[in-house]
Design a protein around this motif. Structure first.
Motif, PDB file in Angstrom:
ATOM      1  N   ASP A 119      48.099  37.734  63.944  1.00 32.07           N
ATOM      2  CA  ASP A 119      47.028  37.275  63.057  1.00 32.07           C
ATOM      3  C   ASP A 119      46.083  36.455  63.885  1.00 32.07           C
ATOM      4  O   ASP A 119      45.038  35.889  63.324  1.00 32.07           O
ATOM      5  N   ARG A 434      41.388  33.806  57.704  1.00 34.53           N
ATOM      6  CA  ARG A 434      40.865  34.547  58.881  1.00 34.53           C
ATOM      7  C   ARG A 434      41.023  36.189  58.377  1.00 34.53           C
ATOM      8  O   ARG A 434      40.033  36.924  58.795  1.00 34.53           O
ATOM      9  N   GLN A 435      42.018  36.554  58.014  1.00 38.07           N
ATOM     10  CA  GLN A 435      42.163  38.037  57.619  1.00 38.07           C
ATOM     11  C   GLN A 435      41.128  38.491  56.505  1.00 38.07           C
ATOM     12  O   GLN A 435      40.582  39.429  56.817  1.00 38.07           O
ATOM     13  N   ASP A 438      37.731  38.400  58.112  1.00 39.10           N
ATOM     14  CA  ASP A 438      37.554  39.408  59.195  1.00 39.10           C
ATOM     15  C   ASP A 438      37.347  40.657  58.303  1.00 39.10           C
ATOM     16  O   ASP A 438      36.734  41.756  58.772  1.00 39.10           O
ATOM     17  N   ALA A 439      37.855  40.833  57.121  1.00 39.40           N
ATOM     18  CA  ALA A 439      37.695  42.001  56.202  1.00 39.40           C
ATOM     19  C   ALA A 439      36.489  42.096  55.437  1.00 39.40           C
ATOM     20  O   ALA A 439      36.226  42.938  54.529  1.00 39.40           O
ATOM     21  N   LEU A 476      35.513  29.276  62.317  1.00 37.75           N
ATOM     22  CA  LEU A 476      34.969  30.417  61.349  1.00 37.75           C
ATOM     23  C   LEU A 476      33.677  29.592  60.658  1.00 37.75           C
ATOM     24  O   LEU A 476      33.988  28.446  60.047  1.00 37.75           O
ATOM     25  N   ARG A 482      27.837  32.997  58.641  1.00 39.28           N
ATOM     26  CA  ARG A 482      28.500  34.356  59.095  1.00 39.28           C
ATOM     27  C   ARG A 482      27.541  35.448  58.907  1.00 39.28           C
ATOM     28  O   ARG A 482      27.561  36.448  59.158  1.00 39.28           O
ATOM     29  N   LYS A 486      26.582  38.163  61.421  1.00 43.96           N
ATOM     30  CA  LYS A 486      26.828  39.697  61.181  1.00 43.96           C
ATOM     31  C   LYS A 486      25.587  40.638  60.920  1.00 43.96           C
ATOM     32  O   LYS A 486      25.710  41.807  61.290  1.00 43.96           O
TER      33      LYS A 486
END
Length: 492
Positions: A119, A434-435, A438-439, A476, A482, A486
């Motif tokens: 990860d 983080r997971q 990221d999703a 992050l 963010r 994005k």
């Protein structure tokens, strides 16, 4: 009772720190490449030392076998560390999320490095050079400026931004060089300061931190006064600063905590430091029976031997007492160094083997199974002093099928579990954060409060500020940052 001079015999024990023991302690903290340099110097100084034939490539690795583990609790080195430790022997603080405002490292957040894992970025990715700060800003300028003139002025400002992210030239001087009005340069600077990373384009530290405070909606009058008087903070006049801000102890502590979370040198994250390859000191490979083989990386550690035939030849040619004494001293030094290096390897293998045993879940399933672990826990299990374990794990890297990791990586603080039983490693929490991020949907960016709720569903009981600290530690940005990043990515 009569008073007078007399002679008494007393028996006592004392520990003498000889130069050899000092060197043995130093060897523990060196990496294999540093030991190789040390051996090279020893070869030049001692004619009785030479490099032996390397171990065969198909030689079996040292497995984790309790019966083969050497008992080192009685070794002179470990006794010395345990009985005569000084200030340098203080165990390391393993809570890598601790903040330190006094460090001039350019990172006021958590000083955490993420190493390879399922990860986390692999070690091979760290060698790849990313975009420079100027390139990163230039990409955003093309999307943010409405006219070619604005882009020209903004890029001229970017050219004068240093590696730390600060505008290195006075704004009026830049305006004069471009032949434009000061107001036009100021307007372009506002645009540059709105780019990512937040704080870039600032003219001083106070302005850099103010930009970051505005980003998270924390730039109130009290914070403004704090940032206007950073010189008082540097001198440690906290009581005076608190009175000037007009806040109580609790609010002032919260302001200081917020200040520490800002990055005083936002441009350094894009600095091209050149990802130097990391050479592992310990190799971990799976065995057919489901266990693990742990071995020292012999490719970076020459095999040192004592040339006794040369010693006999030289001894026969020594006529004077001084010459024989010098030769005997070199033989003793050579024998000691060979034994010290052998002791170092055994100590490293013992510590690394216990780490692999304690973190077996990580090696099998990944960072989500990384358990909280301290130096003390390892030291007590293998019956060594805590500072010895600290030295052994310093500047050492372990390579396994999941990647290459610093030995310190496996020592992490724990966080509470929702069910109240046991705990989870801070690294596992960071991987979960983080997971989730990221999703996340670019149209529905997760706030820290939402992350708290989602993490509770995964079994992690954390406060919002703790989640924010871990999020910043892995690089992050906030939900606002963010969303902007994005959105720019989607436009491209």
């Amino acid at each position: 009772m009569a008073l007078g001079p007399r002679l008494d015999l007393r028996q006592s024990q004392s520990l003498v720190m000889t130069p050899q023991l000092q060197q043995a302690i130093k060897l523990l903290a060196l990496s294999n490449l540093e030991v190789e340099t040390f051996i090279g110097e020893a070869l030049e100084a001692n004619p009785l030392l030479e490099i032996g034939a390397p171990a065969p490539a198909d030689a079996p690795a040292e497995p984790i076998d309790e019966a083969r583990r050497t008992s080192l609790e009685s070794s002179p080195v470990d006794q010395l560390i345990g009985e005569a430790r000084g200030s340098e022997d203080k165990p390391l603080d393993i809570d890598t999320a601790t903040l330190d405002i006094d460090r001039d490292t350019g990172d006021w957040g958590a000083a955490v490095s993420s190493y390879g894992g399922e990860d986390l970025p692999g070690i091979d990715e760290r060698g790849e050079g990313g975009p420079t700060l100027a390139e990163h800003l230039d990409r955003q300028i093309g999307l943010s400026c409405a006219t070619p003139r604005e882009r020209l002025i903004a890029r001229a400002l970017v050219d004068r931004i240093d590696d730390a992210g600060y505008l290195s030239s006075p704004l009026r001087e830049i305006a004069d060089d471009l032949g434009i009005a000061l107001a036009a340069a100021e307007s372009a600077l506002v645009l540059v300061q709105s780019l990512d990373p937040t704080g870039v384009g600032a003219r001083n530290l106070g302005e850099c931190l103010a930009l970051q405070a505005r980003e998270v909606d924390r730039y109130d009058p009290c914070m403004a006064r704090l940032l206007d008087n950073l010189d008082l903070l540097a001198r440690g006049e906290l009581a005076r600063l608190k009175r000037m801000c007009g806040v109580d102890d609790e609010d002032f502590a919260d302001m200081m905590s917020e200040l520490r979370s800002y990055d005083p040198k936002p441009g350094l994250r894009f600095a091209s430091g050149g990802g130097e390859p990391v050479t592992p000191d310990v190799l971990v490979t799976p065995r057919a029976d489901g266990g693990w083989d742990v071995a020292i990386n012999q490719d970076t550690l020459p095999r040192l031997i004592v040339n006794r035939s040369y010693y006999v030849e030289m001894k026969g040619a020594c006529d004077g007492k001084d010459a024989r004494g010098w030769l005997s001293e070199k033989l003793a030094d050579a024998n000691w160094l060979v034994k010290a290096l052998d002791q170092r390897q055994k100590t490293i293998l013992k510590v690394a083997s216990e780490i692999v045993k304690q973190q077996d879940g990580f090696f099998r399933q990944g960072v989500s199974q990384l358990k909280p672990l301290t130096l003390r826990a390892i030291a007590e299990t293998i019956e060594m002093h805590e500072s010895t374990v600290s030295r052994v794990t310093s500047n050492k890297y372990l390579m396994c099928p999941r990647g290459t990791f610093e030995l310190k990586y496996f020592f992490t603080s724990g966080v509470g579990a929702v069910d109240g039983e046991g705990g989870a490693s801070a690294e596992a929490v960071k991987a979960a954060i983080r997971q989730l991020i990221d999703a996340e949907d670019p149209k529905a960016i997760l706030s820290d409060d939402t992350l708290v709720d989602l993490l509770k569903g995964k079994g992690f009981d954390l406060a919002r500020r703790t989640v924010a600290k871990y999020r910043e530690a892995i690089g992050l940005g906030s939900s606002v940052q963010r969303r902007r990043q994005k959105t720019l990515t989607a436009i491209r």
